[in-house]
Design a protein around this motif. Structure first.
Motif, PDB file in Angstrom:
ATOM      1  N   VAL A  96      36.813  62.263   6.314  1.00  0.00           N
ATOM      2  CA  VAL A  96      37.286  61.155   7.141  1.00  0.00           C
ATOM      3  C   VAL A  96      36.226  60.733   8.153  1.00  0.00           C
ATOM      4  O   VAL A  96      36.151  59.575   8.552  1.00  0.00           O
ATOM      5  N   SER A  97      35.397  61.699   8.573  1.00  0.00           N
ATOM      6  CA  SER A  97      34.472  61.487   9.695  1.00  0.00           C
ATOM      7  C   SER A  97      33.139  60.924   9.217  1.00  0.00           C
ATOM      8  O   SER A  97      32.148  61.639   9.115  1.00  0.00           O
ATOM      9  N   ARG A  98      33.114  59.616   8.930  1.00  0.00           N
ATOM     10  CA  ARG A  98      31.881  58.999   8.453  1.00  0.00           C
ATOM     11  C   ARG A  98      31.016  58.449   9.579  1.00  0.00           C
ATOM     12  O   ARG A  98      29.817  58.294   9.415  1.00  0.00           O
ATOM     13  N   ASP A  99      31.612  58.123  10.704  1.00  0.00           N
ATOM     14  CA  ASP A  99      30.896  57.500  11.813  1.00  0.00           C
ATOM     15  C   ASP A  99      29.852  58.441  12.399  1.00  0.00           C
ATOM     16  O   ASP A  99      30.058  59.650  12.446  1.00  0.00           O
ATOM     17  N   ARG A 100      28.736  57.900  12.850  1.00  0.00           N
ATOM     18  CA  ARG A 100      27.674  58.749  13.393  1.00  0.00           C
ATOM     19  C   ARG A 100      28.052  59.391  14.722  1.00  0.00           C
ATOM     20  O   ARG A 100      27.388  60.316  15.173  1.00  0.00           O
ATOM     21  N   THR A 101      29.110  58.890  15.362  1.00  0.00           N
ATOM     22  CA  THR A 101      29.564  59.503  16.609  1.00  0.00           C
ATOM     23  C   THR A 101      30.469  60.708  16.361  1.00  0.00           C
ATOM     24  O   THR A 101      30.813  61.423  17.291  1.00  0.00           O
ATOM     25  N   ALA A 102      30.851  60.928  15.108  1.00  0.00           N
ATOM     26  CA  ALA A 102      31.757  62.023  14.786  1.00  0.00           C
ATOM     27  C   ALA A 102      31.017  63.354  14.788  1.00  0.00           C
ATOM     28  O   ALA A 102      29.884  63.452  14.324  1.00  0.00           O
ATOM     29  N   SER A 103      31.682  64.378  15.316  1.00  0.00           N
ATOM     30  CA  SER A 103      31.143  65.731  15.258  1.00  0.00           C
ATOM     31  C   SER A 103      31.830  66.476  14.120  1.00  0.00           C
ATOM     32  O   SER A 103      33.059  66.457  14.021  1.00  0.00           O
ATOM     33  N   ARG A 104      31.049  67.138  13.289  1.00  0.00           N
ATOM     34  CA  ARG A 104      31.607  67.877  12.153  1.00  0.00           C
ATOM     35  C   ARG A 104      31.473  69.381  12.327  1.00  0.00           C
ATOM     36  O   ARG A 104      31.811  70.134  11.421  1.00  0.00           O
ATOM     37  N   THR A 134      32.310  70.926  15.560  1.00  0.00           N
ATOM     38  CA  THR A 134      33.070  71.332  16.746  1.00  0.00           C
ATOM     39  C   THR A 134      34.528  70.934  16.540  1.00  0.00           C
ATOM     40  O   THR A 134      34.829  70.036  15.752  1.00  0.00           O
ATOM     41  N   LEU A 135      35.414  71.583  17.266  1.00  0.00           N
ATOM     42  CA  LEU A 135      36.816  71.179  17.197  1.00  0.00           C
ATOM     43  C   LEU A 135      36.996  69.810  17.824  1.00  0.00           C
ATOM     44  O   LEU A 135      37.774  68.991  17.320  1.00  0.00           O
ATOM     45  N   TYR A 136      36.268  69.534  18.903  1.00  0.00           N
ATOM     46  CA  TYR A 136      36.310  68.214  19.525  1.00  0.00           C
ATOM     47  C   TYR A 136      35.768  67.199  18.513  1.00  0.00           C
ATOM     48  O   TYR A 136      34.757  67.449  17.859  1.00  0.00           O
ATOM     49  N   PRO A 137      36.419  66.046  18.356  1.00  0.00           N
ATOM     50  CA  PRO A 137      36.082  65.171  17.229  1.00  0.00           C
ATOM     51  C   PRO A 137      34.812  64.339  17.344  1.00  0.00           C
ATOM     52  O   PRO A 137      34.375  63.761  16.354  1.00  0.00           O
ATOM     53  N   PHE A 138      34.213  64.264  18.540  1.00  0.00           N
ATOM     54  CA  PHE A 138      33.037  63.414  18.720  1.00  0.00           C
ATOM     55  C   PHE A 138      31.838  64.216  19.222  1.00  0.00           C
ATOM     56  O   PHE A 138      32.001  65.299  19.786  1.00  0.00           O
ATOM     57  N   THR A 139      30.657  63.667  19.034  1.00  0.00           N
ATOM     58  CA  THR A 139      29.443  64.347  19.502  1.00  0.00           C
ATOM     59  C   THR A 139      29.300  64.250  21.009  1.00  0.00           C
ATOM     60  O   THR A 139      28.572  65.034  21.614  1.00  0.00           O
ATOM     61  N   ARG A 140      29.978  63.269  21.616  1.00  0.00           N
ATOM     62  CA  ARG A 140      29.994  63.131  23.066  1.00  0.00           C
ATOM     63  C   ARG A 140      31.438  63.054  23.547  1.00  0.00           C
ATOM     64  O   ARG A 140      32.316  62.592  22.824  1.00  0.00           O
ATOM     65  N   ILE A 141      31.665  63.528  24.754  1.00  0.00           N
ATOM     66  CA  ILE A 141      33.014  63.559  25.297  1.00  0.00           C
ATOM     67  C   ILE A 141      33.523  62.133  25.479  1.00  0.00           C
ATOM     68  O   ILE A 141      32.945  61.338  26.220  1.00  0.00           O
ATOM     69  N   ALA A 199      39.540  58.969  21.439  1.00  0.00           N
ATOM     70  CA  ALA A 199      40.486  59.780  20.670  1.00  0.00           C
ATOM     71  C   ALA A 199      41.907  59.284  20.884  1.00  0.00           C
ATOM     72  O   ALA A 199      42.689  59.141  19.934  1.00  0.00           O
ATOM     73  N   ARG A 200      42.250  58.987  22.128  1.00  0.00           N
ATOM     74  CA  ARG A 200      43.585  58.486  22.454  1.00  0.00           C
ATOM     75  C   ARG A 200      43.808  57.112  21.822  1.00  0.00           C
ATOM     76  O   ARG A 200      44.875  56.857  21.242  1.00  0.00           O
ATOM     77  N   GLY A 201      42.814  56.242  21.917  1.00  0.00           N
ATOM     78  CA  GLY A 201      42.948  54.904  21.354  1.00  0.00           C
ATOM     79  C   GLY A 201      43.080  54.927  19.848  1.00  0.00           C
ATOM     80  O   GLY A 201      43.871  54.159  19.270  1.00  0.00           O
ATOM     81  N   CYS A 227      41.854  64.899  17.079  1.00  0.00           N
ATOM     82  CA  CYS A 227      41.946  63.815  18.063  1.00  0.00           C
ATOM     83  C   CYS A 227      43.039  64.111  19.086  1.00  0.00           C
ATOM     84  O   CYS A 227      42.900  63.737  20.266  1.00  0.00           O
ATOM     85  N   GLY A 228      44.107  64.755  18.654  1.00  0.00           N
ATOM     86  CA  GLY A 228      45.141  65.158  19.601  1.00  0.00           C
ATOM     87  C   GLY A 228      44.593  66.105  20.646  1.00  0.00           C
ATOM     88  O   GLY A 228      44.901  65.995  21.843  1.00  0.00           O
ATOM     89  N   PHE A 229      43.753  67.025  20.212  1.00  0.00           N
ATOM     90  CA  PHE A 229      43.068  67.917  21.148  1.00  0.00           C
ATOM     91  C   PHE A 229      42.068  67.133  21.985  1.00  0.00           C
ATOM     92  O   PHE A 229      41.962  67.329  23.206  1.00  0.00           O
ATOM     93  N   GLY A 230      41.351  66.212  21.350  1.00  0.00           N
ATOM     94  CA  GLY A 230      40.317  65.452  22.034  1.00  0.00           C
ATOM     95  C   GLY A 230      40.835  64.641  23.203  1.00  0.00           C
ATOM     96  O   GLY A 230      40.124  64.444  24.189  1.00  0.00           O
ATOM     97  N   CYS A 231      42.082  64.166  23.114  1.00  0.00           N
ATOM     98  CA  CYS A 231      42.624  63.362  24.215  1.00  0.00           C
ATOM     99  C   CYS A 231      43.568  64.155  25.104  1.00  0.00           C
ATOM    100  O   CYS A 231      44.222  63.588  25.982  1.00  0.00           O
ATOM    101  N   GLY A 232      43.660  65.474  24.871  1.00  0.00           N
ATOM    102  CA  GLY A 232      44.478  66.314  25.732  1.00  0.00           C
ATOM    103  C   GLY A 232      45.953  66.310  25.406  1.00  0.00           C
ATOM    104  O   GLY A 232      46.766  66.821  26.179  1.00  0.00           O
ATOM    105  N   MET A 233      46.326  65.766  24.259  1.00  0.00           N
ATOM    106  CA  MET A 233      47.731  65.720  23.887  1.00  0.00           C
ATOM    107  C   MET A 233      48.228  67.110  23.482  1.00  0.00           C
ATOM    108  O   MET A 233      49.407  67.437  23.643  1.00  0.00           O
ATOM    109  N   ILE A 234      47.318  67.915  22.913  1.00  0.00           N
ATOM    110  CA  ILE A 234      47.613  69.312  22.620  1.00  0.00           C
ATOM    111  C   ILE A 234      46.453  70.160  23.128  1.00  0.00           C
ATOM    112  O   ILE A 234      45.344  69.657  23.323  1.00  0.00           O
TER     113      ILE A 234
END
Length: 207
Positions: A36-44, A46-53, A58-60, A112-119
């Motif tokens: 699913v993570s094709r974008d260059r901003t995606a982290s593959r 780490t548990l956090y979904p992006f290379t930068r915070i 993630a929420r959007g 993404c749920g973790f990334g935005c603090g939902m879980i």
């Protein structure tokens, strides 16, 4: 470079907040979402979904793509994907149940749920662990997983025809190329090479 891009690239790197490398099992679980993570901003890796915070992204993404705006909606969507998901439609149409498509989406949504603090981080890992047994029972390699992911994607994409979202999916060629890169044994950055399929069947270890 636009102002939005400048702001994005000045955000802290994910590894500055989460410096501890994933264990072998953790990387394998995160790697279920790699298609699913094709974008260059995606982290593959780490548990956090992006290379930068970027908690807002993630929420959007959860709100725009999945109409997930609360813990309850997140839990409901994960439960639906784990129980039937899009593979129920594929089974009806093709007689094949491509779990990989639903598993990849499941992992992506949990991250993404973790990334935005939902879980919490612990809750995200618990969610990922819950999908592992069914995936391991179903597939014997990343190649098999990739093949079923593409099958599930095709059924999903066909289901969008005639709707207002019919132009939303990336071209099939983009998905094919991304999976070829993940499967390429010469690709040292591929998480599927960093965590081969049988990794999850052996005792966990630090990387």
């Amino acid at each position: 470079m636009g102002l939005w891009n400048i702001r994005r690239w000045t955000k802290p790197r994910t590894k500055s907040r989460y410096p501890t490398p994933l264990t072998a099992h953790q990387l394998w679980m995160v790697s279920l979402g790699a298609p699913v993570s094709r974008d260059r901003t995606a982290s593959r890796t780490t548990l956090y979904p992006f290379t930068r915070i970027d908690d807002d992204s993630a929420r959007g993404w959860l709100a725009e793509q999945w109409e997930i705006t609360s813990r309850g909606r997140l839990a409901g969507r994960l439960d639906e994907l784990s129980r039937s998901g899009y593979r129920a439609r594929a089974q009806h149409l093709l007689g094949v149940s491509p779990l990989a498509w639903d598993a990849a989406l499941y992992v992506d949504i949990a991250r993404c749920g973790f990334g935005c603090g939902m879980i919490t981080e612990a809750e995200a890992w618990t969610a990922l662990k819950n999908i592992v047994p069914s995936v391991v029972r179903t597939y014997a390699s990343w190649q098999e997983y990739a093949d079923h992911y593409l099958l599930g994607r095709k059924v999903w994409q066909d289901g969008l025809r005639g709707t207002s979202d019919s132009s939303a999916p990336a071209p099939q060629a983009a998905a094919d190329a991304h999976l070829r890169a993940l499967l390429d044994p010469a690709n040292r950055s591929s998480p599927w090479n960093l965590a081969p399929w049988d990794t999850i069947s052996h005792p966990d270890r630090a990387r």
